[in-house]
Design a protein around this motif. Structure first.
Motif, PDB file in Angstrom:
ATOM      1  N   VAL A 244       1.638  16.339  27.150  1.00  0.00           N
ATOM      2  CA  VAL A 244       1.459  17.448  27.660  1.00  0.00           C
ATOM      3  C   VAL A 244       2.805  18.661  27.154  1.00  0.00           C
ATOM      4  CG1 VAL A 244       0.177  17.197  29.588  1.00  0.00           C
ATOM      5  CG2 VAL A 244       2.747  17.386  29.998  1.00  0.00           C
ATOM      6  N   ALA A 245       3.897  17.899  26.626  1.00  0.00           N
ATOM      7  CA  ALA A 245       4.989  18.650  26.139  1.00  0.00           C
ATOM      8  C   ALA A 245       5.821  17.830  25.296  1.00  0.00           C
ATOM      9  CB  ALA A 245       5.904  19.169  27.275  1.00  0.00           C
ATOM     10  N   PRO A 246       5.912  17.998  24.024  1.00  0.00           N
ATOM     11  CA  PRO A 246       6.533  17.150  22.963  1.00  0.00           C
ATOM     12  C   PRO A 246       7.867  16.553  23.481  1.00  0.00           C
ATOM     13  CG  PRO A 246       6.019  19.164  21.971  1.00  0.00           C
ATOM     14  CD  PRO A 246       5.754  19.433  23.241  1.00  0.00           C
ATOM     15  N   LEU A 247       8.090  15.191  23.460  1.00  0.00           N
ATOM     16  CA  LEU A 247       9.274  14.775  23.899  1.00  0.00           C
ATOM     17  C   LEU A 247      10.501  15.272  23.248  1.00  0.00           C
ATOM     18  CD1 LEU A 247       8.663  10.791  23.858  1.00  0.00           C
ATOM     19  CD2 LEU A 247       8.769  12.261  25.783  1.00  0.00           C
ATOM     20  N   GLU A 248      10.560  15.949  22.254  1.00  0.00           N
ATOM     21  CA  GLU A 248      11.640  16.505  21.679  1.00  0.00           C
ATOM     22  C   GLU A 248      12.065  17.915  22.667  1.00  0.00           C
ATOM     23  OE1 GLU A 248       9.544  14.286  18.569  1.00  0.00           O
ATOM     24  OE2 GLU A 248       8.823  15.960  19.988  1.00  0.00           O
ATOM     25  N   THR A 249      11.201  18.082  23.318  1.00  0.00           N
ATOM     26  CA  THR A 249      11.397  19.573  24.299  1.00  0.00           C
ATOM     27  C   THR A 249      12.205  18.902  25.403  1.00  0.00           C
ATOM     28  OG1 THR A 249       9.227  19.670  25.304  1.00  0.00           O
ATOM     29  CG2 THR A 249       9.625  20.894  23.327  1.00  0.00           C
ATOM     30  N   VAL A 250      12.153  17.648  25.807  1.00  0.00           N
ATOM     31  CA  VAL A 250      12.837  17.268  27.125  1.00  0.00           C
ATOM     32  C   VAL A 250      14.345  17.577  27.131  1.00  0.00           C
ATOM     33  CG1 VAL A 250      13.527  15.291  28.369  1.00  0.00           C
ATOM     34  CG2 VAL A 250      11.127  15.204  27.433  1.00  0.00           C
ATOM     35  N   VAL A 251      14.710  18.318  28.240  1.00  0.00           N
ATOM     36  CA  VAL A 251      16.151  18.984  28.429  1.00  0.00           C
ATOM     37  C   VAL A 251      16.900  17.788  29.226  1.00  0.00           C
ATOM     38  CG1 VAL A 251      17.549  20.679  29.585  1.00  0.00           C
ATOM     39  CG2 VAL A 251      15.552  21.221  28.346  1.00  0.00           C
ATOM     40  N   ARG A 252      16.204  17.284  30.037  1.00  0.00           N
ATOM     41  CA  ARG A 252      16.694  16.087  30.873  1.00  0.00           C
ATOM     42  C   ARG A 252      15.538  15.477  31.838  1.00  0.00           C
ATOM     43  NH1 ARG A 252      21.464  16.337  33.862  1.00  0.00           N
ATOM     44  NH2 ARG A 252      20.923  14.671  34.686  1.00  0.00           N
ATOM     45  N   VAL A 253      16.035  14.392  32.176  1.00  0.00           N
ATOM     46  CA  VAL A 253      15.126  13.563  33.126  1.00  0.00           C
ATOM     47  C   VAL A 253      15.788  13.998  34.519  1.00  0.00           C
ATOM     48  CG1 VAL A 253      14.389  11.203  33.961  1.00  0.00           C
ATOM     49  CG2 VAL A 253      14.668  11.748  31.574  1.00  0.00           C
ATOM     50  N   VAL A 254      14.863  14.512  35.525  1.00  0.00           N
ATOM     51  CA  VAL A 254      15.129  14.840  36.706  1.00  0.00           C
ATOM     52  C   VAL A 254      15.319  14.054  37.841  1.00  0.00           C
ATOM     53  CG1 VAL A 254      15.259  16.869  38.428  1.00  0.00           C
ATOM     54  CG2 VAL A 254      14.723  17.263  35.905  1.00  0.00           C
ATOM     55  N   LYS A 255      14.160  13.226  37.998  1.00  0.00           N
ATOM     56  CA  LYS A 255      13.853  12.436  38.992  1.00  0.00           C
ATOM     57  C   LYS A 255      12.908  11.482  38.510  1.00  0.00           C
ATOM     58  CE  LYS A 255      13.169  11.416  43.456  1.00  0.00           C
ATOM     59  NZ  LYS A 255      14.370  11.363  44.764  1.00  0.00           N
ATOM     60  N   VAL A 256      13.339  10.036  39.224  1.00  0.00           N
ATOM     61  CA  VAL A 256      12.462   9.042  38.917  1.00  0.00           C
ATOM     62  C   VAL A 256      12.145   8.446  40.438  1.00  0.00           C
ATOM     63  CG1 VAL A 256      12.412   6.274  38.174  1.00  0.00           C
ATOM     64  CG2 VAL A 256      13.375   8.234  36.517  1.00  0.00           C
ATOM     65  N   VAL A 257      10.774   7.949  40.612  1.00  0.00           N
ATOM     66  CA  VAL A 257      10.327   7.247  42.063  1.00  0.00           C
ATOM     67  C   VAL A 257       9.845   5.913  41.454  1.00  0.00           C
ATOM     68  CG1 VAL A 257       9.194   7.292  44.121  1.00  0.00           C
ATOM     69  CG2 VAL A 257      10.072   9.333  43.198  1.00  0.00           C
ATOM     70  N   GLY A 258      10.325   4.911  42.002  1.00  0.00           N
ATOM     71  CA  GLY A 258       9.973   3.557  41.766  1.00  0.00           C
ATOM     72  C   GLY A 258       9.378   2.855  42.922  1.00  0.00           C
ATOM     73  N   TYR A 259       8.108   2.344  42.917  1.00  0.00           N
ATOM     74  CA  TYR A 259       7.586   1.738  43.980  1.00  0.00           C
ATOM     75  C   TYR A 259       7.533   0.237  43.542  1.00  0.00           C
ATOM     76  CZ  TYR A 259       6.276   6.490  45.297  1.00  0.00           C
ATOM     77  OH  TYR A 259       6.110   7.627  45.528  1.00  0.00           O
ATOM     78  N   VAL A 260       7.860  -0.808  44.458  1.00  0.00           N
ATOM     79  CA  VAL A 260       7.864  -2.141  44.072  1.00  0.00           C
ATOM     80  C   VAL A 260       7.155  -2.861  45.144  1.00  0.00           C
ATOM     81  CG1 VAL A 260       9.438  -4.191  43.998  1.00  0.00           C
ATOM     82  CG2 VAL A 260      10.062  -1.898  43.169  1.00  0.00           C
ATOM     83  N   ALA A 261       5.913  -3.435  44.772  1.00  0.00           N
ATOM     84  CA  ALA A 261       5.257  -4.160  45.862  1.00  0.00           C
ATOM     85  C   ALA A 261       6.128  -5.700  46.087  1.00  0.00           C
ATOM     86  CB  ALA A 261       3.774  -4.825  45.012  1.00  0.00           C
ATOM     87  N   SER A 262       6.398  -5.717  47.348  1.00  0.00           N
ATOM     88  CA  SER A 262       7.552  -6.639  47.596  1.00  0.00           C
ATOM     89  C   SER A 262       7.045  -7.702  48.595  1.00  0.00           C
ATOM     90  CB  SER A 262       8.515  -5.922  48.284  1.00  0.00           C
ATOM     91  OG  SER A 262       9.225  -4.643  47.623  1.00  0.00           O
ATOM     92  N   ALA A 263       7.581  -8.959  48.442  1.00  0.00           N
ATOM     93  CA  ALA A 263       7.342  -9.786  49.416  1.00  0.00           C
ATOM     94  C   ALA A 263       8.164  -9.468  50.542  1.00  0.00           C
ATOM     95  CB  ALA A 263       8.060 -11.450  48.905  1.00  0.00           C
ATOM     96  N   PRO A 264       7.685  -9.979  51.760  1.00  0.00           N
ATOM     97  CA  PRO A 264       8.276  -9.682  53.091  1.00  0.00           C
ATOM     98  C   PRO A 264       9.919  -9.675  52.974  1.00  0.00           C
ATOM     99  CG  PRO A 264       6.523 -10.941  53.679  1.00  0.00           C
ATOM    100  CD  PRO A 264       6.685 -10.984  52.253  1.00  0.00           C
ATOM    101  N   ASP A 265      10.483 -10.624  52.459  1.00  0.00           N
ATOM    102  CA  ASP A 265      12.109 -10.602  52.480  1.00  0.00           C
ATOM    103  C   ASP A 265      12.627 -10.297  51.144  1.00  0.00           C
ATOM    104  OD1 ASP A 265      10.747 -12.830  50.910  1.00  0.00           O
ATOM    105  OD2 ASP A 265      12.329 -14.259  51.519  1.00  0.00           O
ATOM    106  N   PHE A 266      12.102  -9.695  50.299  1.00  0.00           N
ATOM    107  CA  PHE A 266      12.578  -9.152  49.124  1.00  0.00           C
ATOM    108  C   PHE A 266      13.315  -7.808  49.115  1.00  0.00           C
ATOM    109  CE2 PHE A 266      12.430  -6.743  45.071  1.00  0.00           C
ATOM    110  CZ  PHE A 266      13.151  -7.769  44.007  1.00  0.00           C
TER     111      PHE A 266
END
Length: 163
Positions: A82-104
């Protein structure tokens, strides 16, 4: 941005994957104003889920970190759609979800795979705010899912001529 993104990807031995078609009623990325919001990306290889299972049970944390990195690369492909990578000024936010075992409890280390890739590609402009969330299960039984928000430069469009 001063980094030649395409050259940097090549130096890292990386290439953008094809953008995965949505698995539901959404689009992979949306450009709104000066930001691109990327839908959650899961680790896909040639259109197939790379691995399934929960981290700390069926999936080792080191492997999950690699999968998180793969998700971030897929997110960059979605940005580029949707926008060329060359136009990226900065990465603002990352959200990562991890499917976790109960004690992880090492979700942050898993999501570091995505964060480190973004810094490797964009340098200081790749540093971002982040959340790493442990969940019981993710869609398609994927171990990780990553979404990002990036700021892009907006090219000036000529004003319409009014007669």
């Amino acid at each position: 941005m001063s980094v030649d993104v395409r050259r940097r990807l090549a130096e890292l031995g990386l290439r953008l994957p094809e953008v995965s078609p949505p698995k539901g009623a959404y689009v992979p990325a949306v450009l709104s104003g000066g930001f691109v919001f990327v839908a959650g990306q899961i680790p896909m290889t040639d259109g197939e889920l790379t691995q399934t299972g929960r981290v700390g049970a069926e999936v080792a944390p080191a492997r999950a970190k690699e999968l998180s990195r793969q998700c971030a690369l897929a997110a960059l492909a979605a940005v580029d759609s949707v926008a060329p990578l060359e136009t990226v000024v900065r990465v603002v936010k990352v959200v990562g979800y991890v499917a976790s075992a109960p004690d992880f409890t090492q979700q942050a280390g898993v999501v570091d795979g995505a964060s480190e890739l973004l810094v490797d590609v964009f340098g200081e402009a790749g540093r971002h705010a982040r959340s790493a969330v442990g969940v019981g299960i993710l869609p398609l039984n994927t171990p990780v899912e990553v979404e990002i928000v990036v700021q892009v430069s907006q090219t000036r469009r000529p004003s319409p001529v009014v007669s």
